[in-house]
Motif scaffolding. Sequence first.
Motif, PDB file in Angstrom:
ATOM      1  N   LEU A  33       5.203   2.846  -3.567  1.00  0.00           N
ATOM      2  CA  LEU A  33       4.526   3.030  -2.286  1.00  0.00           C
ATOM      3  C   LEU A  33       3.195   3.753  -2.490  1.00  0.00           C
ATOM      4  O   LEU A  33       2.170   3.383  -1.906  1.00  0.00           O
ATOM      5  CB  LEU A  33       5.423   3.833  -1.344  1.00  0.00           C
ATOM      6  CG  LEU A  33       4.948   3.980   0.104  1.00  0.00           C
ATOM      7  CD1 LEU A  33       4.900   2.624   0.802  1.00  0.00           C
ATOM      8  CD2 LEU A  33       5.865   4.935   0.873  1.00  0.00           C
ATOM      9  N   ARG A  34       3.196   4.768  -3.343  1.00  0.00           N
ATOM     10  CA  ARG A  34       1.975   5.513  -3.628  1.00  0.00           C
ATOM     11  C   ARG A  34       0.900   4.592  -4.220  1.00  0.00           C
ATOM     12  O   ARG A  34      -0.273   4.660  -3.866  1.00  0.00           O
ATOM     13  CB  ARG A  34       2.264   6.671  -4.582  1.00  0.00           C
ATOM     14  CG  ARG A  34       1.068   7.585  -4.822  1.00  0.00           C
ATOM     15  CD  ARG A  34       1.415   8.677  -5.820  1.00  0.00           C
ATOM     16  NE  ARG A  34       2.446   9.565  -5.320  1.00  0.00           N
ATOM     17  CZ  ARG A  34       2.244  10.572  -4.496  1.00  0.00           C
ATOM     18  NH1 ARG A  34       1.008  10.832  -4.066  1.00  0.00           N
ATOM     19  NH2 ARG A  34       3.232  11.344  -4.097  1.00  0.00           N
ATOM     20  N   SER A 155      15.162  -0.547   4.601  1.00  0.00           N
ATOM     21  CA  SER A 155      15.173  -1.306   3.343  1.00  0.00           C
ATOM     22  C   SER A 155      16.303  -2.332   3.315  1.00  0.00           C
ATOM     23  O   SER A 155      16.186  -3.368   2.659  1.00  0.00           O
ATOM     24  CB  SER A 155      15.307  -0.352   2.146  1.00  0.00           C
ATOM     25  OG  SER A 155      16.574   0.288   2.138  1.00  0.00           O
ATOM     26  N   LEU A 156      17.389  -2.064   4.032  1.00  0.00           N
ATOM     27  CA  LEU A 156      18.526  -2.991   4.033  1.00  0.00           C
ATOM     28  C   LEU A 156      18.185  -4.305   4.740  1.00  0.00           C
ATOM     29  O   LEU A 156      18.894  -5.302   4.581  1.00  0.00           O
ATOM     30  CB  LEU A 156      19.732  -2.329   4.708  1.00  0.00           C
ATOM     31  CG  LEU A 156      20.248  -1.047   4.035  1.00  0.00           C
ATOM     32  CD1 LEU A 156      21.379  -0.428   4.853  1.00  0.00           C
ATOM     33  CD2 LEU A 156      20.718  -1.338   2.616  1.00  0.00           C
ATOM     34  N   ASN A 157      17.095  -4.303   5.505  1.00  0.00           N
ATOM     35  CA  ASN A 157      16.685  -5.525   6.213  1.00  0.00           C
ATOM     36  C   ASN A 157      15.722  -6.383   5.401  1.00  0.00           C
ATOM     37  O   ASN A 157      15.312  -7.449   5.852  1.00  0.00           O
ATOM     38  CB  ASN A 157      16.007  -5.166   7.542  1.00  0.00           C
ATOM     39  CG  ASN A 157      16.975  -4.537   8.529  1.00  0.00           C
ATOM     40  OD1 ASN A 157      18.187  -4.689   8.401  1.00  0.00           O
ATOM     41  ND2 ASN A 157      16.450  -3.820   9.517  1.00  0.00           N
ATOM     42  N   ALA A 162       8.932  -5.188  -2.470  1.00  0.00           N
ATOM     43  CA  ALA A 162       7.476  -5.228  -2.565  1.00  0.00           C
ATOM     44  C   ALA A 162       6.860  -5.654  -1.236  1.00  0.00           C
ATOM     45  O   ALA A 162       5.830  -5.112  -0.801  1.00  0.00           O
ATOM     46  CB  ALA A 162       7.036  -6.165  -3.682  1.00  0.00           C
ATOM     47  N   ASP A 163       7.499  -6.627  -0.564  1.00  0.00           N
ATOM     48  CA  ASP A 163       6.999  -7.070   0.737  1.00  0.00           C
ATOM     49  C   ASP A 163       7.113  -5.952   1.771  1.00  0.00           C
ATOM     50  O   ASP A 163       6.220  -5.772   2.616  1.00  0.00           O
ATOM     51  CB  ASP A 163       7.785  -8.293   1.221  1.00  0.00           C
ATOM     52  CG  ASP A 163       7.482  -9.540   0.400  1.00  0.00           C
ATOM     53  OD1 ASP A 163       6.443  -9.549  -0.293  1.00  0.00           O
ATOM     54  OD2 ASP A 163       8.288 -10.487   0.434  1.00  0.00           O
ATOM     55  N   ALA A 169       2.322  -0.195   4.169  1.00  0.00           N
ATOM     56  CA  ALA A 169       0.920   0.176   3.920  1.00  0.00           C
ATOM     57  C   ALA A 169       0.008  -0.391   5.000  1.00  0.00           C
ATOM     58  O   ALA A 169      -0.937   0.277   5.450  1.00  0.00           O
ATOM     59  CB  ALA A 169       0.489  -0.309   2.541  1.00  0.00           C
ATOM     60  N   LYS A 170       0.284  -1.621   5.437  1.00  0.00           N
ATOM     61  CA  LYS A 170      -0.526  -2.225   6.497  1.00  0.00           C
ATOM     62  C   LYS A 170      -0.332  -1.475   7.811  1.00  0.00           C
ATOM     63  O   LYS A 170      -1.300  -1.215   8.543  1.00  0.00           O
ATOM     64  CB  LYS A 170      -0.166  -3.693   6.691  1.00  0.00           C
ATOM     65  CG  LYS A 170      -1.045  -4.395   7.737  1.00  0.00           C
ATOM     66  CD  LYS A 170      -0.652  -5.837   7.930  1.00  0.00           C
ATOM     67  CE  LYS A 170      -1.613  -6.526   8.914  1.00  0.00           C
ATOM     68  NZ  LYS A 170      -1.665  -5.864  10.237  1.00  0.00           N
ATOM     69  N   ASP A 171       0.918  -1.092   8.109  1.00  0.00           N
ATOM     70  CA  ASP A 171       1.175  -0.352   9.347  1.00  0.00           C
ATOM     71  C   ASP A 171       0.453   1.000   9.338  1.00  0.00           C
ATOM     72  O   ASP A 171      -0.114   1.413  10.352  1.00  0.00           O
ATOM     73  CB  ASP A 171       2.680  -0.137   9.525  1.00  0.00           C
ATOM     74  CG  ASP A 171       3.420  -1.414   9.883  1.00  0.00           C
ATOM     75  OD1 ASP A 171       2.747  -2.399  10.256  1.00  0.00           O
ATOM     76  OD2 ASP A 171       4.662  -1.439   9.781  1.00  0.00           O
ATOM     77  N   VAL A 172       0.484   1.678   8.196  1.00  0.00           N
ATOM     78  CA  VAL A 172      -0.210   2.967   8.075  1.00  0.00           C
ATOM     79  C   VAL A 172      -1.708   2.765   8.270  1.00  0.00           C
ATOM     80  O   VAL A 172      -2.367   3.508   9.001  1.00  0.00           O
ATOM     81  CB  VAL A 172       0.078   3.624   6.710  1.00  0.00           C
ATOM     82  CG1 VAL A 172      -0.851   4.814   6.474  1.00  0.00           C
ATOM     83  CG2 VAL A 172       1.526   4.072   6.632  1.00  0.00           C
ATOM     84  N   SER A 173      -2.247   1.732   7.612  1.00  0.00           N
ATOM     85  CA  SER A 173      -3.671   1.450   7.721  1.00  0.00           C
ATOM     86  C   SER A 173      -4.060   1.133   9.163  1.00  0.00           C
ATOM     87  O   SER A 173      -5.088   1.603   9.660  1.00  0.00           O
ATOM     88  CB  SER A 173      -4.040   0.282   6.797  1.00  0.00           C
ATOM     89  OG  SER A 173      -5.427   0.100   6.735  1.00  0.00           O
TER      90      SER A 173
END
Length: 359
Positions: A33-34, A155-157, A162-163, A169-173
Motif C-alpha cells: 500500500l505504501r 479484503s475478503l471481498n 493488488a486491485d 489509493a484512488k479513493d485517497v487521492s
Amino acid sequence: MTLRPSSSSCSWRFHLFPSFHGPDVRVSFLSHLRKQFERNGIIMFNDQEIQRSQIIKPELTRAIQESRILIVVLSQSYASSSWCLNELVEILKCEETAGRIVMTIFYKVDPSDVRKQIGEFGEAFKKTCEGRTQTEIQRWTRALTHVANIEGEHSLNWVNEADMIEKIAKDVSDKLNATPSNDFDSMVGLEAHLEKLKSSLHLEKDGAMIVGISGPAGIGKTTIARALYNQLSSNFPLRYFMENVRGIYRRIDCDQHGLKLHLQEQLLSKILNHDGMKIFHSDVVYERLQNQKVLIILDDVDHLEQLDALARDVSWFGHGSRIIVTTEDQELLKQHGIKNTYHVNLPSNEEALGIFSSG
C-alpha cells in the motif's frame, strides 16, 4: 490573473496517517500500500523510528493531528495492542473535533466482529482488557464500534489484493483532491476558466486529445493548469506536471537529438516512477505510453522541438489520455496542429475590480 493574499495556509505535514497492527500487515499488505501511495504522490506518515509503548507519544499525536486523512487498517490482532486502541481513540477524537477524514480497511477480518468485539478479534480484545479500568475498556469499545460502522474496503471481498490497493489509493487521492485548498482560494476568475477548460477537454470521450492553453506572460496559464491538474489527476493512472519546459530545454547542453532524448527521459522517469531512466531513440515515449491513459501538463513551451519531443502525435498516448500544453505563443500551437485551444484573456471589468479591491 492576480493572487489575493491568503488568510491562512495549509498545515498538513502528511497526506495520510495509517493505524495498523505491525505483525499483521507491516511487511505484506502495508508495504504494498505504501509503494502504491508513493506512485500516486501521496505522503504517508512513517512510524518506523517511533518506539511503541503503552501510551501514545507526543510525536505520534502530532502526526495524527497534522495528517489530512487517517486510515485504520483493522486486522485480526489489531485489538491485541493497547497502543493501537489508544491510537484509534486519538484518531476518532481528531475526526470529531478537527474534521479529519477517517477511512477504514478491514484486512482479513469481518467488520461485524470488530463492531461487536466477537470471534478471534473479540478474543484478542478481551485479553487486552484484562487488568484495565472500566473507563479504558468503555473508551476502546466505543471507538471499535464507531470505526466498524465507517464504510471501507474489505479484503475478503477482493480476489486480487493488488486491485484493492489500487482502488484504495484512488479513493485517497479523490478525497485529497476534493479537499478545499488555500492554494487557489484567492485567484479571481479561476473557476470560470476551469469550467470552460474541462468542457473543451471532453473528458467523457475515450479518444486521446492534446489541448493548448495560450496567453501573455503573467496572465495565469500555469496557475490554471496546476488547478486543473489537481482536480483531474486522480482519474488518470499515470500523470505528470512538467514545469518550465522552456527552462529545462535551455539548460541542456547537447545537440538537437540529445535535447529531445533528455526531455523524453525526464518525462518518462517521472510518469513511470523510474528514476534515472536512459533512452536511446525517440520512439520510446510511443512504445511506453501508447496503451496508457495519461494526464500530462507541458507547462511554458516555447519551441516546436519541445512538442515534437514530448507529444509529437496524439497516437503516442492511450485511450482517454489528455495532454495540456501552456504557451505564450498561440501560433506555435497552430504549427503543431493543435486545434483545440483555450486563450486566457485579460480579466473582465468585474474581475479587475475584484483584483483591485484585494490589493
